[in-house]
Design an enzyme around this catalytic site. Structure first.
Site, PDB file in Angstrom:
ATOM      1  N   LYS A 181       0.874  -1.177   0.000  1.00  0.00           N
ATOM      2  CA  LYS A 181       0.000   0.000   0.000  1.00  0.00           C
ATOM      3  C   LYS A 181       0.906   1.221   0.000  1.00  0.00           C
ATOM      4  O   LYS A 181       1.384   1.670   1.044  1.00  0.00           O
ATOM      5  CB  LYS A 181      -0.909  -0.012   1.228  1.00  0.00           C
ATOM      6  CG  LYS A 181      -2.254   0.711   1.030  1.00  0.00           C
ATOM      7  CD  LYS A 181      -2.113   2.208   0.803  1.00  0.00           C
ATOM      8  CE  LYS A 181      -1.669   2.919   2.056  1.00  0.00           C
ATOM      9  NZ  LYS A 181      -1.549   4.401   1.835  1.00  0.00           N
ATOM     10  N   GLU A 252       8.501   1.755  11.466  1.00  0.00           N
ATOM     11  CA  GLU A 252       9.675   2.619  11.299  1.00  0.00           C
ATOM     12  C   GLU A 252       9.134   4.037  11.191  1.00  0.00           C
ATOM     13  O   GLU A 252       8.599   4.440  10.163  1.00  0.00           O
ATOM     14  CB  GLU A 252      10.452   2.200  10.053  1.00  0.00           C
ATOM     15  CG  GLU A 252      11.880   2.744  10.028  1.00  0.00           C
ATOM     16  CD  GLU A 252      11.945   4.133   9.427  1.00  0.00           C
ATOM     17  OE1 GLU A 252      12.061   5.102  10.212  1.00  0.00           O
ATOM     18  OE2 GLU A 252      11.882   4.249   8.199  1.00  0.00           O
ATOM     19  N   CYS A 286      13.470  10.196   7.379  1.00  0.00           N
ATOM     20  CA  CYS A 286      13.228   9.899   8.796  1.00  0.00           C
ATOM     21  C   CYS A 286      14.506   9.949   9.619  1.00  0.00           C
ATOM     22  O   CYS A 286      14.463  10.181  10.825  1.00  0.00           O
ATOM     23  CB  CYS A 286      12.555   8.543   8.938  1.00  0.00           C
ATOM     24  SG  CYS A 286      13.443   7.201   8.157  1.00  0.00           S
ATOM     25  N   GLU A 387       9.657  16.638  15.134  1.00  0.00           N
ATOM     26  CA  GLU A 387      10.113  16.245  13.796  1.00  0.00           C
ATOM     27  C   GLU A 387       9.473  17.161  12.763  1.00  0.00           C
ATOM     28  O   GLU A 387       8.252  17.259  12.661  1.00  0.00           O
ATOM     29  CB  GLU A 387       9.743  14.798  13.488  1.00  0.00           C
ATOM     30  CG  GLU A 387      10.284  14.344  12.142  1.00  0.00           C
ATOM     31  CD  GLU A 387       9.896  12.929  11.756  1.00  0.00           C
ATOM     32  OE1 GLU A 387      10.726  12.257  11.112  1.00  0.00           O
ATOM     33  OE2 GLU A 387       8.777  12.508  12.096  1.00  0.00           O
TER      34      GLU A 387
END
Length: 879
Positions: A181, A252, A286, A387
């Site tokens: 996906k 993750e 990331c 973040e």
């Protein structure tokens, strides 16, 4: 544009299910936007609920008994083929990636190359799923790893195909089927990969469903595992949603990654690495560096060098075509991300120390945010704690000492990655050990080979992508503990026939029979096996002293074979211990029959009585007649020596018969009238001796002169010899044989003699191809008995001998361990003849036979072990 959007045939952009693109559903359409200029790129038909269900049914149809799950060699070849196909289409795939993400073509090409490497890395693991076997408290225990089933792979927009490769490689290598996906903004490269895989992967193994949160929720509800890459907030939602099912998850998630720059760092190299780590992919990474801790003594210098580097190197541009512009700078993915990142700049109470330049044209057309550096950032501000996922770098307030810097790095709620820059290796190791992050770089950044696990801790997620660890994430470890019935049964069976086997051994030892004339030994063994309930066929493969004894309790079970030898050596009797080899095969076969009689195992056991191993090599006849391949799935045999070895070198060998024909003459009256065949033989032997200086240390050439003339007064006209050539492998033997022939032919030419050379009529003896999976299993049992083995590398330096079991080991998976019989004497000596009839040698033989029987029983019972046995055989056998 169409060539760039689709590398193969220009199919519609619809879900890919069961090996094909399905009909579009007009109700679920998403318009993709080009991040470089905000233009409409293409319409995507997202998966409807019925299509999601169709994909799940397709993936789950890849059953446990399918070739995909049961044949690791097949999976390996399919993954390698997919990697090659992707490599062949790398430019088209990179164009797709650049169009949907806006990133420079050079970046996309690099990422496609990484996906190819990742698929090849995991292809190599397909046949390396090893379990462990051990015996505890008289219980036999072992573990296996099995596919989880159908896994869902939910990926992010920042590295669309790379993240699919990270997850798809280990998922497929482990034997799962996968439903990908992709992120709603970037489904094109995943769909293109599926198109490339259509004629490579079986239908159902790979499905791709474009869509949003509803598609993800359905997959989490119905698949056997979900692996996700994305934000921490979404990862937390997935975890909550999956909690009711206790679904295995790999998450993750985000990071607030820090770099520490010590006062001894090489600043020029450091700022290059930090700029790359912070601003590559427009900071949408990331593990991007978003915090930098710099020692106070170099703080200002560092800031100047960093801003200069970013100013000179990182150019925002619309040009996605430049393959060699490695520092081109792309846009953010969409309007939401663009506004979110700008808000951090606008809402900050600080003025940026540095802001990169973007051309007016570029800025107005795409989602470009310039590389921005803040200085003297406090640890508690949003710039330091949240973040951002964009090209914003915070250089924190300077630190005084390393311990302070480490403590400040660890204040983050995240724990994904970190970097350390120092020329003091002790300082770097200290920091790496204390920083609470999943991946640490030292004096570099963002270098990530597929062999290293990647994943974080705390709010950065759970589980690992990449490395062997990812295979564990996509497989299930099953432990099996078996009652001691099998081991007890084997022990009691061998104990019950101990005295009978001892009598047979002494009888064979006391009546040494040579070559194909082992009539008495063959008769004793055949009658004994018939007495024990075996169906015995005599004189098989055209050999008068051979036999085949068979017993079965299941036509559908696997089949194991053992081998017995019983011929002696001329002049010194059983100096190779064939009396012991005779009874080890018998002990194993009868013990296995007992297990079958008790229905503890299912299958067939065969004992091959193979004569003339020392002379005419009876097993070669059996192999050529197909008797091993037609009757058993694996073959096992023991051989006594002075050492316990699994991987001692059992060399390939061939026998050469040589005859020189000259001309007789009176040796005193007219020797010149003769042609001396003995001279030819002497010259050949001299040439062989000189040749030994030029061959491999593992090669062997040796022999005897059988006939050297009739009378000292007659020039010898007929001289014969028998020689053996041995080499490490069957392929190396072919080369050695050619050189040996030349030595004998050359001597004939030099002396004028006719040369007749005949290699063994049955062909050469092959080297033994040890099956690693069965060898490891046997080793575990022997170690439980107190046997200590050398390291494999040490064992492989030891040359043992040759055996015609080598030919068997290339016909079916086999093992041929040697076991020690309490003697320091080598085989083929009188001392070994004496040792082979001792009581302790008999005990040594039966102990090893027990372990060999248990190994064979595991092959019959353990599907995973047998799959590994077959995989090792197919992988290592020369074509």
């Amino acid at each position: 544009m169409s060539r760039l959007l689709w590398p193969i045939t220009g199919k519609q952009f619809t879900p890919y299910i069961h090996g094909q693109f399905v009909k579009p559903s007009s109700q679920y359409i998403r318009k993709l936007v080009n991040p470089n200029d905000k233009s409409h790129l293409v319409d995507i038909h997202e998966a409807s609920p019925s299509q999601v269900e169709e994909a799940i049914v397709s993936a789950k149809g890849v059953s446990v008994n399918s070739e995909w799950q049961t044949n690791p060699k097949y999976r390996r070849d399919r993954l390698l083929a997919l990697a090659q196909r992707l490599e062949q289409n790398d430019h088209d795939m990179a164009h797709i990636e650049s169009l949907q993400t806006g990133k420079p073509l050079s970046d996309s090409l690099y990422e496609i190359s990484d996906v190819v490497d990742c698929l090849r890395y995991y292809a190599g693991y397909c046949d390396k799923f090893y379990g462990q076997s051990q015996a505890l408290n008289n219980m036999h225990t072992y573990t296996t790893r099995e596919p989880l089933g159908t896994v869902s792979l939910i990926t992010s927009f920042n590295y669309p195909l790379l993240l699919v490769g990270w997850k798809l490689g280990p998922a497929l290598a482990a034997g799962n089927s996968a439903i990908v996906k992709p992120a709603p903004q970037t489904p094109l490269s995943s769909l293109a990969l599926a198109d490339l895989a259509t004629d490579i992967l079986p239908p159902g193994v790979l499905n791709v469903l474009p869509g949003g949160i509803e598609v993800s929720r359905s997959l989490i509800d119905r698949t056997d595992k979900t692996s996700f890459t994305g934000s921490t907030q979404v990862g937390q939602k997935i975890m909550r949603h999956a909690a009711d099912r206790l679904l295995p998850l790999t998450l993750e998630c985000g990071g607030k990654n820090a770099a520490i720059v010590c006062n001894d760092a090489d600043l020029d190299k450091t700022v290059e690495s930090i700029a790359m780590g912070a601003f590559s992919n427009a900071g949408q990474n990331c593990c991007a560096i978003s915090r930098v801790f710099v020692h106070k003594s170099i703080y200002d210098t560092f800031l100047d060098k960093l801003s200069n580097t970013v100013h000179n190197s990182w150019k925002a541009t619309l040009d996605v075509e430049g393959e060699n512009e490695y520092n081109l700078y792309g846009p953010l993915i969409d309007d939401n991300q663009y506004k979110r990142v700008l808000k951090y700049v606008e809402n900050s109470n600080q003025t940026p120390f540095f802001t990169g330049k973007i051309s007016t044209t570029t800025s107005s057309q795409g989602y470009f945010v310039p590389p921005t550096i803040f200085a003297n950032v406090n640890d508690n501000t949003p710039l330091a704690t949240e973040e951002i996922f964009g090209p914003i770098l915070s250089v924190m307030e300077p630190f005084d000492n390393l311990d302070e810097a480490i403590n400040r790095v660890n204040q983050s709620v995240y724990g994904l990655a970190s970097g350390i820059f120092s020329q003091d290796i002790k300082k770097a190791h200290k920091a790496a050990s204390l920083i609470k992050a999943g991946f640490i770089w030292v004096n570099t950044y963002n270098v990530m080979p597929p062999s290293l696990p990647f994943g974080g801790r705390n709010l950065s997620g759970i589980g690992k992508d990449l490395g062997k660890s990812a295979l564990d994430q996509f497989s299930f470890e099953k432990s099996l503990s078996m009652s001691n019935d099998i081991k007890q049964s084997v022990n009691s069976t061998i104990k019950s026939i101990d005295k009978e086997l001892r009598e047979i051994s002494l009888q064979v030892h006391g009546n040494p029979e040579i070559g194909d004339n082992e009539f008495q030994a063959c008769k004793v063994l055949c009658e004994y096996m018939e007495k024990k309930g075996f169906e015995v066929t005599r004189e098989v493969a055209g050999l008068k002293t051979s036999f085949l004894a068979k017993f079965s309790n299941s036509k559908s079970g696997r089949r194991v074979g053992f081998a017995s030898e019983y011929d002696a050596l001329p002049g010194i009797g059983h100096a190779c211990g064939h009396n012991l080899i005779a009874i080890q095969g018998v002990a194993c076969a009868i013990s296995m029959k007992t297990l079958m009689d008790k229905n503890l195992v299912q299958g067939t056991v065969v004992l091959f009585g193979t004569p003339a191993e020392e002379s005419s090599s009876g097993k070669i006849n059996f192999v050529k007649e197909g008797l091993f391949k037609d009757n058993v799935d694996v073959a096992l045999m023991l051989h006594p020596t002075a050492q316990d070895l699994l991987y001692g070198r059992l060399l390939a060998m061939d026998n050469l018969e040589i005859e020189y024909i000259g001309k007789p003459a009176h040796a005193s009256m007219a020797p010149w009238e003769g042609i001396n065949a003995l001279d030819a033989m002497v010259q050949a032997i001299t040439s062989i001796g000189l040749m030994r200086q030029q061959i491999l240390t593992t090669d062997r050439v040796h022999g005897i002169i059988k006939k050297g003339g009739e009378s000292p007064n007659v020039i010898p006209d007929k001289v014969s010899a028998s020689y053996r050539a041995r080499s490490l492998t069957k392929n190396q033997l072919a080369s050695l044989k050619s050189r040996v022939e030349n030595c004998f032919k050359g001597a004939g030419y030099a002396t004028g003699c006719e040369v007749i050379l005949n290699w063994h009529k049955m062909g050469p003896i092959d080297d033994v191809f040890m099956n690693d999976a069965m060898a490891a299993n046997f080793k575990n049992y022997m170690e439980d008995e107190g046997i200590v083995y050398k390291d494999r590398s040490q064992e492989e330096q030891i040359v043992v001998a040759s055996t015609d079991f080598g030919n068997v080991s290339y016909s079916v998976p086999g093992i041929h361990p040697t076991y020690a019989i309490h003697t320091n004497a080598g085989n083929h000596t009188k001392e070994f003849t004496d040792a082979s009839k001792t009581e302790i040698a008999h005990e040594d033989t039966l102990r090893a036979a027990k372990c060999l029987t248990l190994t064979a029983a595991d092959v019959l019972m353990d599907d995973e072990l047998y799959k590994q046995v077959v995989a090792d055989f197919e992988k290592g056998k020369p074509q």
